[in-house]
Design a protein around this motif. Structure first.
Motif, PDB file in Angstrom:
ATOM      1  N   GLU A   1     -31.911 -25.173  93.794  1.00  0.00           N
ATOM      2  CA  GLU A   1     -33.009 -24.541  93.091  1.00  0.00           C
ATOM      3  C   GLU A   1     -33.469 -24.895  91.779  1.00  0.00           C
ATOM      4  OE1 GLU A   1     -34.349 -21.237  93.500  1.00  0.00           O
ATOM      5  OE2 GLU A   1     -33.389 -21.332  95.425  1.00  0.00           O
ATOM      6  N   ALA A   2     -33.017 -26.124  91.261  1.00  0.00           N
ATOM      7  CA  ALA A   2     -33.400 -27.076  89.946  1.00  0.00           C
ATOM      8  C   ALA A   2     -34.490 -27.846  90.427  1.00  0.00           C
ATOM      9  CB  ALA A   2     -32.289 -27.469  89.267  1.00  0.00           C
ATOM     10  N   LYS A   3     -34.322 -28.342  91.806  1.00  0.00           N
ATOM     11  CA  LYS A   3     -35.153 -29.471  92.326  1.00  0.00           C
ATOM     12  C   LYS A   3     -36.477 -28.854  92.338  1.00  0.00           C
ATOM     13  CE  LYS A   3     -31.514 -31.934  94.476  1.00  0.00           C
ATOM     14  NZ  LYS A   3     -30.775 -32.494  95.662  1.00  0.00           N
ATOM     15  N   GLU A   4     -37.622 -29.850  92.267  1.00  0.00           N
ATOM     16  CA  GLU A   4     -38.912 -29.637  92.519  1.00  0.00           C
ATOM     17  C   GLU A   4     -39.026 -29.385  93.969  1.00  0.00           C
ATOM     18  OE1 GLU A   4     -41.965 -31.350  90.075  1.00  0.00           O
ATOM     19  OE2 GLU A   4     -40.457 -31.307  88.554  1.00  0.00           O
ATOM     20  N   LEU A   5     -38.951 -28.340  94.803  1.00  0.00           N
ATOM     21  CA  LEU A   5     -39.129 -28.233  96.253  1.00  0.00           C
ATOM     22  C   LEU A   5     -40.243 -27.123  96.605  1.00  0.00           C
ATOM     23  CD1 LEU A   5     -35.434 -28.582  97.156  1.00  0.00           C
ATOM     24  CD2 LEU A   5     -36.930 -30.288  97.359  1.00  0.00           C
ATOM     25  N   SER A   6     -40.967 -27.120  97.607  1.00  0.00           N
ATOM     26  CA  SER A   6     -41.751 -26.266  98.075  1.00  0.00           C
ATOM     27  C   SER A   6     -40.715 -25.109  98.413  1.00  0.00           C
ATOM     28  CB  SER A   6     -42.653 -26.580  99.156  1.00  0.00           C
ATOM     29  OG  SER A   6     -42.086 -26.775 100.175  1.00  0.00           O
ATOM     30  N   ASP A   7     -41.423 -23.729  98.532  1.00  0.00           N
ATOM     31  CA  ASP A   7     -40.675 -22.716  98.750  1.00  0.00           C
ATOM     32  C   ASP A   7     -40.144 -22.761 100.244  1.00  0.00           C
ATOM     33  OD1 ASP A   7     -41.037 -21.464  96.645  1.00  0.00           O
ATOM     34  OD2 ASP A   7     -42.830 -20.410  97.205  1.00  0.00           O
ATOM     35  N   LYS A   8     -41.023 -23.404 101.195  1.00  0.00           N
ATOM     36  CA  LYS A   8     -40.642 -23.743 102.608  1.00  0.00           C
ATOM     37  C   LYS A   8     -39.371 -24.728 102.722  1.00  0.00           C
ATOM     38  CE  LYS A   8     -41.113 -23.511 106.982  1.00  0.00           C
ATOM     39  NZ  LYS A   8     -40.514 -22.529 107.652  1.00  0.00           N
ATOM     40  N   THR A   9     -39.252 -25.782 101.925  1.00  0.00           N
ATOM     41  CA  THR A   9     -38.432 -26.704 101.948  1.00  0.00           C
ATOM     42  C   THR A   9     -37.232 -25.798 101.538  1.00  0.00           C
ATOM     43  OG1 THR A   9     -39.729 -28.742 101.647  1.00  0.00           O
ATOM     44  CG2 THR A   9     -37.725 -29.069 101.073  1.00  0.00           C
ATOM     45  N   ARG A  10     -37.182 -25.279 100.558  1.00  0.00           N
ATOM     46  CA  ARG A  10     -36.004 -24.542  99.772  1.00  0.00           C
ATOM     47  C   ARG A  10     -35.538 -23.707 100.896  1.00  0.00           C
ATOM     48  NH1 ARG A  10     -38.088 -23.673  95.358  1.00  0.00           N
ATOM     49  NH2 ARG A  10     -37.203 -25.370  93.930  1.00  0.00           N
ATOM     50  N   ALA A  11     -36.228 -22.867 101.699  1.00  0.00           N
ATOM     51  CA  ALA A  11     -35.688 -22.081 102.652  1.00  0.00           C
ATOM     52  C   ALA A  11     -35.243 -22.788 103.659  1.00  0.00           C
ATOM     53  CB  ALA A  11     -37.151 -21.129 103.142  1.00  0.00           C
ATOM     54  N   ASN A  12     -35.961 -23.823 104.452  1.00  0.00           N
ATOM     55  CA  ASN A  12     -35.136 -24.615 105.349  1.00  0.00           C
ATOM     56  C   ASN A  12     -33.830 -25.260 104.902  1.00  0.00           C
ATOM     57  OD1 ASN A  12     -37.340 -24.342 107.029  1.00  0.00           O
ATOM     58  ND2 ASN A  12     -38.490 -26.319 106.462  1.00  0.00           N
ATOM     59  N   ARG A  13     -33.692 -25.728 103.597  1.00  0.00           N
ATOM     60  CA  ARG A  13     -32.353 -26.046 103.030  1.00  0.00           C
ATOM     61  C   ARG A  13     -31.345 -25.162 103.150  1.00  0.00           C
ATOM     62  NH1 ARG A  13     -32.787 -30.996  98.856  1.00  0.00           N
ATOM     63  NH2 ARG A  13     -30.853 -30.891  99.209  1.00  0.00           N
ATOM     64  N   LEU A  14     -31.682 -23.842 102.716  1.00  0.00           N
ATOM     65  CA  LEU A  14     -30.949 -22.709 102.694  1.00  0.00           C
ATOM     66  C   LEU A  14     -30.467 -22.372 104.237  1.00  0.00           C
ATOM     67  CD1 LEU A  14     -29.516 -20.408 101.322  1.00  0.00           C
ATOM     68  CD2 LEU A  14     -31.580 -19.074 101.648  1.00  0.00           C
ATOM     69  N   ASN A  15     -31.370 -22.527 105.150  1.00  0.00           N
ATOM     70  CA  ASN A  15     -30.992 -22.472 106.565  1.00  0.00           C
ATOM     71  C   ASN A  15     -29.589 -23.405 107.013  1.00  0.00           C
ATOM     72  OD1 ASN A  15     -31.131 -20.987 109.093  1.00  0.00           O
ATOM     73  ND2 ASN A  15     -32.730 -22.523 109.698  1.00  0.00           N
ATOM     74  N   TYR A  16     -30.044 -24.745 106.699  1.00  0.00           N
ATOM     75  CA  TYR A  16     -29.198 -25.450 107.065  1.00  0.00           C
ATOM     76  C   TYR A  16     -27.966 -25.583 106.317  1.00  0.00           C
ATOM     77  CZ  TYR A  16     -33.556 -27.745 108.643  1.00  0.00           C
ATOM     78  OH  TYR A  16     -34.985 -27.930 109.054  1.00  0.00           O
ATOM     79  N   SER A  17     -27.829 -25.120 105.370  1.00  0.00           N
ATOM     80  CA  SER A  17     -26.576 -24.664 104.494  1.00  0.00           C
ATOM     81  C   SER A  17     -25.715 -23.650 104.972  1.00  0.00           C
ATOM     82  CB  SER A  17     -26.970 -24.425 103.089  1.00  0.00           C
ATOM     83  OG  SER A  17     -27.377 -25.692 102.361  1.00  0.00           O
ATOM     84  N   ASN A  18     -26.588 -22.793 105.902  1.00  0.00           N
ATOM     85  CA  ASN A  18     -25.779 -21.671 106.253  1.00  0.00           C
ATOM     86  C   ASN A  18     -25.283 -21.895 107.839  1.00  0.00           C
ATOM     87  OD1 ASN A  18     -26.882 -19.729 104.630  1.00  0.00           O
ATOM     88  ND2 ASN A  18     -28.528 -19.093 105.631  1.00  0.00           N
ATOM     89  N   HIS A  19     -25.705 -23.173 108.459  1.00  0.00           N
ATOM     90  CA  HIS A  19     -25.230 -23.524 109.552  1.00  0.00           C
ATOM     91  C   HIS A  19     -23.898 -24.290 109.116  1.00  0.00           C
ATOM     92  CE1 HIS A  19     -28.082 -23.476 112.763  1.00  0.00           C
ATOM     93  NE2 HIS A  19     -28.695 -23.706 111.714  1.00  0.00           N
ATOM     94  N   ILE A  20     -23.674 -24.907 108.045  1.00  0.00           N
ATOM     95  CA  ILE A  20     -22.655 -25.809 107.589  1.00  0.00           C
ATOM     96  C   ILE A  20     -21.872 -24.669 107.059  1.00  0.00           C
ATOM     97  CG2 ILE A  20     -21.714 -27.154 105.529  1.00  0.00           C
ATOM     98  CD1 ILE A  20     -24.606 -28.478 105.721  1.00  0.00           C
TER      99      ILE A  20
END
Length: 135
Positions: A28-47
């Protein structure tokens, strides 16, 4: 139960789900676009679906490799992104001293073959001529 009690003393006895609480704040603290942040959350959910309840120090490289290999059979691009996400997640855990060494350290990212075809130069020229004639 003994390891659960130790988790209150040492981070290496905590689960990946517990680490994800801290890791999510880092993302959350990283400067990421909303889409990138959502994608990373989705990938984390797989893990987390696969390893979330496991103690972070008990996750082994061969288990990760098997997980990525199985995911790659149906979704090769997703498997590569999940691999990258998990590598970042565990490298941050090392940085924050939750674990001494990342189990991702010696694993290689899966290769993804591009499924699309490229247009030949001759076909491109024909298409260009056709578009000029019909515009």
């Amino acid at each position: 139960m003994f390891k659960t009690l130790l988790g209150k003393i040492s981070n290496k006895y905590k689960t990946l789900n517990e680490w994800n609480g801290t890791y999510s704040l880092l993302v959350e603290a990283k400067e990421l676009s909303d889409k990138t942040r959502a994608n990373r959350l989705n990938y984390s959910n797989h893990i987390l679906a696969e390893f979330g309840d496991r103690m972070i120090s008990d996750i082994k490289p061969h288990e990760i490799a098997l997980f990525i290999q199985e995911l790659s059979k149906k979704h090769p691009s997703t498997a590569k992104r999940v691999f990258i996400q998990m590598k970042d997640m565990l490298n941050e855990a090392v940085s924050y001293e939750w674990i001494n060494k990342s189990p991702m350290e010696k694993l290689k990212s899966p290769r993804v073959r591009v499924a699309r075809k490229r247009i030949s130069m001759d076909d491109f020229k024909k298409l260009l001529e056709w578009s000029k004639e019909h515009s």
